[in-house]
Design an enzyme around this catalytic site. Structure first.
Site, PDB file in Angstrom:
ATOM      1  N   ASN A 161      -7.283 -13.249  12.278  1.00  0.00           N
ATOM      2  CA  ASN A 161      -7.402 -12.329  13.274  1.00  0.00           C
ATOM      3  C   ASN A 161      -8.499 -11.331  13.017  1.00  0.00           C
ATOM      4  O   ASN A 161      -9.366 -10.759  13.932  1.00  0.00           O
ATOM      5  CB  ASN A 161      -6.194 -11.365  13.180  1.00  0.00           C
ATOM      6  CG  ASN A 161      -4.928 -12.283  13.775  1.00  0.00           C
ATOM      7  OD1 ASN A 161      -5.356 -12.945  14.951  1.00  0.00           O
ATOM      8  ND2 ASN A 161      -3.620 -11.894  13.286  1.00  0.00           N
ATOM      9  N   GLY A 172       0.928  -1.220  -0.084  1.00  0.00           N
ATOM     10  CA  GLY A 172       0.029   0.186   0.098  1.00  0.00           C
ATOM     11  C   GLY A 172       1.013   1.355  -0.118  1.00  0.00           C
ATOM     12  O   GLY A 172       2.032   0.996   0.306  1.00  0.00           O
ATOM     13  N   ILE A 194      -5.948  -7.566  16.423  1.00  0.00           N
ATOM     14  CA  ILE A 194      -5.847  -6.189  16.518  1.00  0.00           C
ATOM     15  C   ILE A 194      -7.293  -5.937  17.013  1.00  0.00           C
ATOM     16  O   ILE A 194      -8.355  -6.821  16.872  1.00  0.00           O
ATOM     17  CB  ILE A 194      -5.828  -5.298  15.482  1.00  0.00           C
ATOM     18  CG1 ILE A 194      -5.849  -3.832  15.554  1.00  0.00           C
ATOM     19  CG2 ILE A 194      -6.864  -5.634  14.388  1.00  0.00           C
ATOM     20  CD1 ILE A 194      -5.271  -2.798  14.724  1.00  0.00           C
ATOM     21  N   TYR A 227      -0.306 -17.900  -2.693  1.00  0.00           N
ATOM     22  CA  TYR A 227      -1.280 -16.852  -2.743  1.00  0.00           C
ATOM     23  C   TYR A 227      -2.844 -17.779  -3.003  1.00  0.00           C
ATOM     24  O   TYR A 227      -3.651 -17.516  -2.162  1.00  0.00           O
ATOM     25  CB  TYR A 227      -1.217 -16.102  -4.096  1.00  0.00           C
ATOM     26  CG  TYR A 227      -2.295 -14.996  -4.254  1.00  0.00           C
ATOM     27  CD1 TYR A 227      -2.267 -13.928  -3.217  1.00  0.00           C
ATOM     28  CD2 TYR A 227      -3.362 -14.982  -5.158  1.00  0.00           C
ATOM     29  CE1 TYR A 227      -3.156 -12.874  -3.487  1.00  0.00           C
ATOM     30  CE2 TYR A 227      -4.190 -14.104  -5.403  1.00  0.00           C
ATOM     31  CZ  TYR A 227      -4.069 -13.010  -4.720  1.00  0.00           C
ATOM     32  OH  TYR A 227      -4.986 -12.005  -4.821  1.00  0.00           O
ATOM     33  N   ARG A 244       2.274  -6.534 -12.937  1.00  0.00           N
ATOM     34  CA  ARG A 244       1.046  -6.950 -13.534  1.00  0.00           C
ATOM     35  C   ARG A 244       1.129  -6.650 -15.050  1.00  0.00           C
ATOM     36  O   ARG A 244       1.519  -5.616 -15.456  1.00  0.00           O
ATOM     37  CB  ARG A 244      -0.223  -6.515 -12.937  1.00  0.00           C
ATOM     38  CG  ARG A 244      -0.625  -7.608 -11.586  1.00  0.00           C
ATOM     39  CD  ARG A 244      -1.870  -7.065 -11.136  1.00  0.00           C
ATOM     40  NE  ARG A 244      -1.735  -6.248 -10.209  1.00  0.00           N
ATOM     41  CZ  ARG A 244      -2.518  -6.198  -9.151  1.00  0.00           C
ATOM     42  NH1 ARG A 244      -3.334  -7.027  -8.797  1.00  0.00           N
ATOM     43  NH2 ARG A 244      -2.308  -5.200  -8.231  1.00  0.00           N
TER      44      ARG A 244
HETATM   45  N1  UDP Z   1       2.036 -11.134 -18.429  1.00  0.00           N
HETATM   46  C1  UDP Z   1       2.839 -10.986 -19.676  1.00  0.00           C
HETATM   47  N2  UDP Z   1       3.844  -9.695 -19.635  1.00  0.00           N
HETATM   48  C2  UDP Z   1       3.994  -9.041 -18.505  1.00  0.00           C
HETATM   49  C3  UDP Z   1       3.169  -9.226 -17.379  1.00  0.00           C
HETATM   50  C4  UDP Z   1       2.372 -10.446 -17.377  1.00  0.00           C
HETATM   51  O1  UDP Z   1       2.725 -11.419 -20.793  1.00  0.00           O
HETATM   52  O2  UDP Z   1       4.850  -8.127 -18.389  1.00  0.00           O
HETATM   53  C5  UDP Z   1       1.276 -12.138 -18.452  1.00  0.00           C
HETATM   54  C6  UDP Z   1       1.348 -13.299 -17.477  1.00  0.00           C
HETATM   55  O3  UDP Z   1       2.121 -14.205 -17.620  1.00  0.00           O
HETATM   56  C7  UDP Z   1      -0.237 -13.750 -17.188  1.00  0.00           C
HETATM   57  C8  UDP Z   1      -0.911 -12.604 -17.728  1.00  0.00           C
HETATM   58  O4  UDP Z   1      -0.127 -11.614 -18.460  1.00  0.00           O
HETATM   59  O5  UDP Z   1      -0.326 -14.739 -18.360  1.00  0.00           O
HETATM   60  C9  UDP Z   1      -1.520 -11.725 -16.540  1.00  0.00           C
HETATM   61  O6  UDP Z   1      -0.737 -11.584 -15.626  1.00  0.00           O
HETATM   62  P1  UDP Z   1      -0.988 -10.647 -14.417  1.00  0.00           P
HETATM   63  O7  UDP Z   1       0.474 -10.861 -13.681  1.00  0.00           O
HETATM   64  O8  UDP Z   1      -1.204  -9.435 -14.758  1.00  0.00           O
HETATM   65  O9  UDP Z   1      -1.850 -11.587 -13.419  1.00  0.00           O
HETATM   66  P2  UDP Z   1      -2.266 -12.964 -13.076  1.00  0.00           P
HETATM   67  O10 UDP Z   1      -1.362 -13.833 -13.744  1.00  0.00           O
HETATM   68  O11 UDP Z   1      -2.308 -13.024 -11.754  1.00  0.00           O
HETATM   69  O12 UDP Z   1      -3.690 -13.019 -13.777  1.00  0.00           O
END
Ligand code: UDP
Length: 340
Positions: A116, A54, A79, A162, A203
């Site tokens: 928690n 954050g 908490i 996760y 992401r």
């Molecule tokens: N991805 C990609 N290039 C990047 C980042 C992510 O091709 O620079 C791909 C990643 O391998 C996945 C998709 O995009 O197949 C979504 O990835 P992200 O990390 O956004 O989310 P998540 O995998 O948790 O859905």
């Protein structure tokens, strides 16, 4: 007499809306938008965050509001608060890069942290909304994914901290619901994007937009045929608030996502086009256990919450480009020069 009646309605409305809401992870991408929307509705907000992912900049425009309070706290530690009406639990690093950085901590946040907060909800006997995830479906064998699908998750892979952490958190929520009749609400959030995503969270949407704006290569992992379905942040917030205010007996889990499905390659093309960038696409290794496809079935949210995503990909991406253009020169430029 009539004016007294009107005043009573206004007073009642004010009292009804003046809820004390605890937003855990309130300084994150999603949490900060939620704080903003609920403050506008006249609620009193405690924004709890350990500032691990954050950022204070996400909430700095809210700090002067007398109904807004920030508490620095790591939910791995218990908490206590009194007089809480609702708890939203969004506290967890959510991008693969961030949650894999310290995976043991990620599991602790999902499991011990949620436990928690559930104890806190029990003490206050208040509503509790758990931000779960489409990751509970893993690398799905059913497409699109509906809430009845139990998923296909590697229990000991690099994403498990996760995926399994969030699955265990759902299980805890359901046990608090069954054992203590706690009003629990579970939403499964699909890929979400929009302003206040961190430009370095790894992401795909933030990476591609930042790369396109800086004229860097667009890093497609694998062959780019894998798919995701992306929802704009405002649609998600609307769905979460509706879920929190839904009938007491409606627990979910309910999918919140936009079924508009894109291959990663098509997403790259769209972003390059909308930015007007000269970036070229390069192909890199696919991360381990990367799901091949993902798309929500949202009929439950449509029926139970009367909710539908409203913002199409093109409009949402334009808003997000605008945001990154605005902040890039101030906050990220130095970091990004060495690559995303
Ligand atoms: N991805 C990609 N290039 C990047 C980042 C992510 O091709 O620079 C791909 C990643 O391998 C996945 C998709 O995009 O197949 C979504 O990835 P992200 O990390 O956004 O989310 P998540 O995998 O948790 O859905």
């Amino acid at each position: 007499m009539i004016s007294l009646y009107i005043w009573l309605i206004i007073l009642n409305h004010y009292l009804m809306e003046k809820k004390n809401i605890l937003i855990c992870g309130g300084a994150g991408f999603i949490g900060s938008h939620l704080c903003e929307v609920l403050l506008k509705r006249g609620c009193s907000i405690i924004c709890l965050d350990d500032f691990y992912t954050g950022k204070i900049e996400n909430i700095s425009h809210l700090l002067s509001d007398s109904n807004f309070r920030v508490v620095r706290h790591d939910i791995i530690e218990p908490i206590s608060f009194k007089g809480i009406d609702e708890i939203y639990n969004l506290a967890c690093p959510a991008s693969p890069v961030h949650y894999q950085y310290d995976p043991i901590r990620t599991t602790k946040i999902s499991v011990l942290g949620t436990l928690n907060l559930l104890e806190l909800a029990k003490d206050n006997h208040c509503r509790f909304l758990q931000a779960s995830t489409s990751e509970v479906y893993g690398d799905p064998e059913i497409h699109p994914q509906s809430e009845t699908y139990w998923g296909h998750v590697n229990p000991n892979g690099v994403r498990s901290c996760y995926d399994e952490g969030k699955r265990c958190a759902e299980s805890l929520c359901m046990d608090f619901y069954r054992r203590y009749s706690l009003p629990i609400k579970i939403v499964r959030i699909f890929n979400t994007y929009g302003p206040r995503m961190a430009c370095d969270d790894g992401r795909v949407v933030s990476n591609f937009i930042v790369q396109a704006l800086l004229g860097q290569d667009i890093t497609i992992y694998g062959d780019g045929t894998q798919t995701r379905s992306f929802q704009y942040i405002d649609d998600l917030i609307c769905g979460m608030v509706r879920m929190m205010n839904s009938e007491e007996t409606f627990v979910g889990p309910v999918n919140l996502g936009n079924p508009e499905e894109y291959s990663i390659r098509d997403l790259a093309t769209l972003i390059v086009q909308l930015v007007g960038s000269s970036s070229k696409m390069i192909y890199q290794d696919l991360p381990l256990d990367d799901p091949k496809k993902r798309k929500p079935c949202i009929s439950l949210a449509q029926k139970a919450l009367d909710w539908n995503p409203k913002i199409c990909m093109k409009d949402g991406i334009i808003q997000t480009i605008y945001y990154f253009k605005h902040v890039l020169s101030h906050t990220c430029l130095n970091k990004m020069e060495g690559g995303v």
